[in-house]
Design a protein around this motif. Sequence first.
Motif, PDB file in Angstrom:
ATOM      1  N   PRO A 115      62.224  75.400  47.097  1.00  0.00           N
ATOM      2  CA  PRO A 115      60.764  75.454  47.259  1.00  0.00           C
ATOM      3  C   PRO A 115      60.275  74.606  48.437  1.00  0.00           C
ATOM      4  O   PRO A 115      59.332  74.970  49.124  1.00  0.00           O
ATOM      5  CB  PRO A 115      60.226  74.917  45.930  1.00  0.00           C
ATOM      6  N   TRP A 122      60.853  76.631  51.555  1.00  0.00           N
ATOM      7  CA  TRP A 122      59.835  77.687  51.612  1.00  0.00           C
ATOM      8  C   TRP A 122      58.494  77.107  52.060  1.00  0.00           C
ATOM      9  O   TRP A 122      57.781  77.711  52.872  1.00  0.00           O
ATOM     10  CB  TRP A 122      59.695  78.383  50.265  1.00  0.00           C
ATOM     11  N   MET A 143      67.078  79.307  49.280  1.00  0.00           N
ATOM     12  CA  MET A 143      66.117  78.373  49.854  1.00  0.00           C
ATOM     13  C   MET A 143      65.370  77.658  48.738  1.00  0.00           C
ATOM     14  O   MET A 143      64.904  78.287  47.796  1.00  0.00           O
ATOM     15  CB  MET A 143      65.148  79.121  50.774  1.00  0.00           C
ATOM     16  N   LEU A 174      58.564  76.464  55.713  1.00  0.00           N
ATOM     17  CA  LEU A 174      58.499  77.734  56.443  1.00  0.00           C
ATOM     18  C   LEU A 174      57.065  78.261  56.488  1.00  0.00           C
ATOM     19  O   LEU A 174      56.592  78.724  57.534  1.00  0.00           O
ATOM     20  CB  LEU A 174      59.435  78.756  55.808  1.00  0.00           C
ATOM     21  N   VAL A 175      56.356  78.155  55.379  1.00  0.00           N
ATOM     22  CA  VAL A 175      54.953  78.576  55.342  1.00  0.00           C
ATOM     23  C   VAL A 175      54.115  77.697  56.270  1.00  0.00           C
ATOM     24  O   VAL A 175      53.279  78.194  57.029  1.00  0.00           O
ATOM     25  CB  VAL A 175      54.411  78.544  53.896  1.00  0.00           C
TER      26      VAL A 175
END
Length: 172
Positions: free
Chosen positions: A13, A16, A11, A19-20
Amino acid sequence: MPVAKAATKKMSPRIWGLLVLLSLLWGGSFFFAEVALAQIPPLVLVFARVAVGAVALLSVAVALGHGWAAWRPLLGSFLIMGLLNNLLPFGLIFWGQTQITSGLAAILNATTPLFTVVLAHCLTDDEKMTPRRLCGDLLGLAGVAVMMGQGMVSQGIIGSSVPADLSLHLVA
């Protein structure tokens, strides 16, 4: 085996970060629902939430040139999908949140994928439990147990309203 190749991708950055952001939006919705439920009955809140989403989707559909005539044959299907995918789950989730805290509701809702793996094993022929899936499921349940902590059971925060706890699992 393209699925296996996709599973081994790393994945980025950016992914990520998305997703956060998704987890903040999703988890934050439980907090805001708890605040709203102090003043608004659960089904009214469900209606308001779905109505805002429907207006947004209809606006996009109209902007893209999809007229009312194209939707008319699908209205029955939309009604059934709305009942099963919106009214029932969100009604139960919001009712459950009138009985338990938003943090507990979010944690219980986070178990949805864990139970989905078990149900998929029982209800389908092509999604059987593997040792790797079982380990992942057990690790996920251990994570939920850590998040909940021993104090939640001893203080009566969880288990004090079993119907509300179960309503969050039924809709997941």
